[in-house]
Design an enzyme around this catalytic site. Structure first.
Site: not given
Ligand code: 0A1
Ligand code: ZN
Length: 880
Positions: A128, A268-269, A272, A305, A308, A327
């Site tokens: 991401e 942070g995390a 996937n 996470e 999600h 988000e």
């Molecule tokens: N989707 C993840 C956060 C995340 C966003 C971007 C990243 O790289 C650019 C890495 C992680 C979350 O909301 O936890």
């Molecule tokens: Zn998130």
């Protein structure tokens, strides 16, 4: 390196993809000097597109070598496709075909930490938002969802663990000491949810029985030295899985759920599918190495996470303008979870503090953008507090307006209607409308208009008629590219208190029976007047209870009213808020004062009351004792003079500490936590109270405080207390005790990166020790590492974000220093570089000399040649 000016991408230009991918077959050959990636895409023309594209365009980025391209099994001649730097164009493709692409990439040289890279010897990915295109050519956009099959081949001794999304379906040995594992993910997903991990990791296993009785295999993979630090994350995961079933009816869908910890990670995390990857600092914890705050943060990130999996993975975003769809909603879900696991009031206070300090600042600065932005240059710059935290508040307001039951109906409908789809924030709102029958058309402005609404409240009391009138006006300030905004739909929670502190019934008409003592007023116009009837005396209003909307409220509170609310408001949030407003008022009055102005005795009395009243909720008291931060005071000020704000706050702190010395010592002694270490609201509150008392005592260099701090530092059985003592010593005048403690701490923990990061941060964030020479010294320390984002954040980020008097030093050296580091980092890790720029972007807010110096620093970044798109966007928008 970039040569042309970055392009702006607009929401209005969204087009459905010309081609879809049904299936992706990947094979990774991992070596020390690179990786070969074989990709076989089963593609077809999108029936929803206009069919005009004869060529297929795939995204690519930083791919070292394109080795071959084949169509339906035949290798293509070089003139059948174009290998542009960021694009692969294949001419004259049929309506349905299989495209094979082989690329060679160099993960070991990937310092951007996007795509496939190496961290502490292991291979891992971050896809991401647009990292998958750094692995192979692909239609790298979230509305292209495909089933993935992934075979990973690597040396068995160095990489015994090979992971990807879904289930492991095949494994075996290969020649030359190599082996392979094949993974298959049955759920179609966008490429940003792809993950791969290969390393020498140990596995921790547990299991979870879902509400329908399925047994889920839970696995954590960490480096061997971290096995003792997994239990908390695993327990948090199981709590989150249960909670999502109970509160949202959401059951986990795969048979395996995996978590991997990596040391080098930009954020942070990452959620996937079936294989969450975490920054080590956001998942690993033990009582000796992590503070209470870290324990709580880990619980909420693990939950975030996990949540999600439904809000983001099963239902994903159509395009990156919709980022808050996943988000904002997921942060809302994790905030509800944390509230349920601990103290709801404390959680609300923490969320509101972050929003009011940092998101409000973003929303009034040059990078201000709506929750659903209209354009961007680099999407990674839009993983912001506005998308996450304001996005969460927007969902929370829908929850408030609909009520918990209707909201649940809405979320059920949303998940059912859009399962397996890539959708928009508008689809989310429509599901809420359809389930509840409520019209949220005006409410949608929260997604479209940037800027923090400002509510000005006036009141009058008509003694003769017994009517109390509240007039509320809303204004939404201009933000870049947006003026003349329309009024938004705002849920405004209120209560009224009588002179004895009792809650009064809120009668909207005379004689109304059974009127509630709490109401949500719905603001939809620029101005409203509400009348409350049958009141014998002028009440004290309790406004925006529980912070019911992310807005600023202006009302001419008297100090008496604030002190009254501090001790009587049944709304815990507003009790705390009254204390904050009182402290802000007292501190602000002293800003720029030469030391003659007396400090309001009312504040001291109020704090004495808090310190000594053990009948109060101690978790709330612990929060109420925290003075407003410098960052918040700066945010509130018109043209802040940072050193003067710092001085004023210090003066109040010292005054309170001196006046309340005995109460602080009593509080310290009373709050010793006996027995086993636990992260419950009560014991967290006790440790917090104790460490606050200690910090205050050391602020006035109290001898007894010093000896308590030294012995606490030496004897603590947990990091909260050890760090509490260390921080207190670092911020005291006891140089020898401070240096001894810092030295002993490092010696004991130097092998643990997560603890070393805390050791860096306590020094770089201290206005007492963390001047620029100290920061440069820390950057020379052997434990500092330019390739590790956590180290950069804990030294440079903490300096610029928390050590405000040093960062805003009169000579501008702090600004020049930050610009120098940004220029240096821009080449190796543009994402982190762009995030570091942030404190400089607010240059217009500051008094002339400071503002000009900050601007000059920004210009020095702008003028660097080959600036990344990430930093380019932030710097150019800030200077515009
Ligand atoms: N989707 C993840 C956060 C995340 C966003 C971007 C990243 O790289 C650019 C890495 C992680 C979350 O909301 O936890
Ligand atoms: Zn998130």
């Amino acid at each position: 390196m970039r040569t042309s000016q970055p392009q702006t991408i607009y929401l209005k230009d969204y087009r459905v993809p010309a081609f879809l991918v049904d299936h992706v077959d990947l094979r990774f050959e991992l070596f020390e000097d690179g990786a070969r990636v074989y990709s076989l895409l089963s593609m077809r023309r999108n029936p929803d597109s206009d069919g005009s594209d004869t060529s297929l365009e795939l995204d690519g980025d930083s791919l070292t070598t394109l080795e071959s391209v084949s169509l339906d099994g035949s290798e293509l001649a070089k003139d059948a496709y174009e290998d542009r730097t960021d694009r692969l164009v294949v001419h004259d493709v049929p309506d349905q075909f299989e495209l094979g692409v082989v690329t060679w990439i160099e993960p070991q040289n990937n310092t951007r930490l996007e795509g496939l890279y190496k961290s502490s010897g292991m291979f891992c990915t971050q896809c991401e938002a647009e990292g998958f295109r750094c692995i192979t050519y692909f239609p790298d956009r979230p509305d292209v969802m495909a089933r993935f099959r992934t075979r990973i081949e690597a040396d068995k001794a160095s990489f015994p663990i090979l992971l990807s999304n879904g289930n492991d379906v095949e494994k075996g040995e290969l020649d030359g000491g190599r082996h392979f594992v094949t993974w298959e993910d049955p759920f179609p997903k966008p490429s940003y949810l792809f993950a791969l991990v290969a390393g020498d990791l140990v596995e921790q296993r547990d299991s979870f029985e879902t509400m329908s009785g399925r047994e889920i295999d839970l696995r954590m993979y960490v480096e061997p030295r971290n096995v003792e630090k997994c239990a908390h994350a695993m327990d948090s995961l199981k709590r989150a899985m249960r909670w999502d079933e109970e509160v949202y009816g959401r059951e986990y869908d795969l048979d395996i759920f995996m978590i991997v910890a990596v040391d080098d990670f930009n954020m942070g995390a990452m959620e996937n599918k079936g294989l969450n990857i975490f920054n080590s600092s956001c998942v690993l914890a033990s009582q000796e190495t992590a503070t209470d705050q870290a324990f709580q943060r880990i619980e909420s990130i693990v939950a975030h996470e996990y949540f999600h999996n439904w809000s983001g993975n099963r239902v994903t975003c159509r395009d990156w303008f919709q980022l808050s769809l996943k988000e904002g909603f997921t942060v809302f879900r994790d905030s509800q979870f944390s509230a349920d696991m601990g103290s709801p009031t404390v959680k609300r206070i923490e969320d509101a503090t972050m929003l009011r300090t940092a998101q409000f600042a973003e929303d009034s600065g040059p990078m201000a953008h709506p929750v659903r932005p209209e354009s961007y240059m680099e999407i990674t710059n839009f993983y912001t507090l506005t998308i996450y935290e304001k996005g969460c508040e927007v969902v929370r307001m829908i929850h408030t307006l609909l009520g918990a039951d209707m909201f649940r109906k809405g979320s059920d409908l949303y998940f059912e209607r859009h399962d397996g789809q890539a959708v928009t924030t508008d689809d989310f709102v429509r599901a809420m409308e359809d389930a509840s029958g409520r019209d949220l058309s005006q409410f949608r402005l929260w997604y479209e208009q940037a800027g923090t609404p400002e509510l000005t409240v006036r009141d009058e009391f008509d003694q003769g008629a017994g009517i109390y009138r509240l007039t509320i006006e809303q204004v939404i300030p201009d933000t870049p590219g947006q003026t003349n905004k329309k009024p938004q739909h705002i849920p405004f929670a209120v209560g009224l208190l009588g002179a004895g502190g009792e809650s009064l019934p809120l009668k909207l008409s005379a004689g109304e029976t059974d009127a509630p003592t709490d109401r949500i007023l719905e603001l939809t116009e620029a101005s409203h007047t509400f009348e409350f009837h049958d009141l014998a005396e002028r009440p004290v209003p309790s406004l925006l209870r529980d912070f019911s909307a992310p807005v600023r409220v202006y009302y001419p509170w008297t100090r008496e009213q604030l002190m009254f609310l501090m001790s009587h408001d049944p709304d815990g949030f507003n009790r705390w808020d009254a204390g904050q407003r009182l402290a802000v008022d007292v501190i602000s009055e002293l800003v720029g004062d030469t030391g003659n102005e007396a400090i309001d005795g009312g504040l001291t009395d109020a704090y004495r009351g808090l310190l000594s009243d053990v009948s109060l909720d101690q978790a709330l008291v612990a929060k109420m004792l925290q003075l407003p931060s410098e960052a918040y005071l700066i945010e509130l000020a018109e043209k802040p003079n940072v050193p003067a704000i710092h001085q004023a706050r210090e003066r109040v702190l010292k005054h309170l500490a001196a006046a309340l010395r005995d109460d602080l010592l009593a509080c310290y002694r009373r709050n010793t936590v006996e027995g086993r270490y636990e992260v419950t609201p009560e014991s967290v509150a006790r440790r917090s109270l104790r460490n606050t008392a200690l910090a205050w005592l050391l602020h006035i260099d109290d001898e007894e405080g010093r000896s308590l701090a030294v012995s606490q530092f030496e004897r603590a059985d947990n990091m909260t207390d050890r760090m509490g003592a260390l921080r207190a010593l670092v911020n005291s005048g006891y140089e020898q005790a401070r240096d001894e403690a810092l030295g002993a701490f490092y010696e004991r923990w130097k092998a643990d990166p997560q603890v070393v990061e805390q050791w860096f941060a306590v020094q770089s964030g201290s206005s007492r020790t963390g001047g620029l020479p100290k920061i440069r010294e820390l950057m020379e320390h052997p434990a500092f590492d330019w390739k590790n984002p956590n180290k950069i954040r804990s030294v440079i980020g903490v300096f610029a974000g928390q050590n405000l008097p040093a960062f805003h030093a009169e000579d501008g050296a702090g600004y020049r220093f930050l610009a120098e580091q940004v220029r240096r980092l821009d080449d190796s890790n543009p994402q982190i570089a762009a995030r570091l720029v942030s404190p400089l972007t607010r240059w217009r807010k500051f008094a002339p000399v400071h503002g000009e110096q900050m601007k000059t620093a920004l210009e020095s970044i702008r003028d660097k040649s080959g600036l990344s798109r990430d930093v380019y966007e932030v710097v150019h928008k800030s200077l515009a």
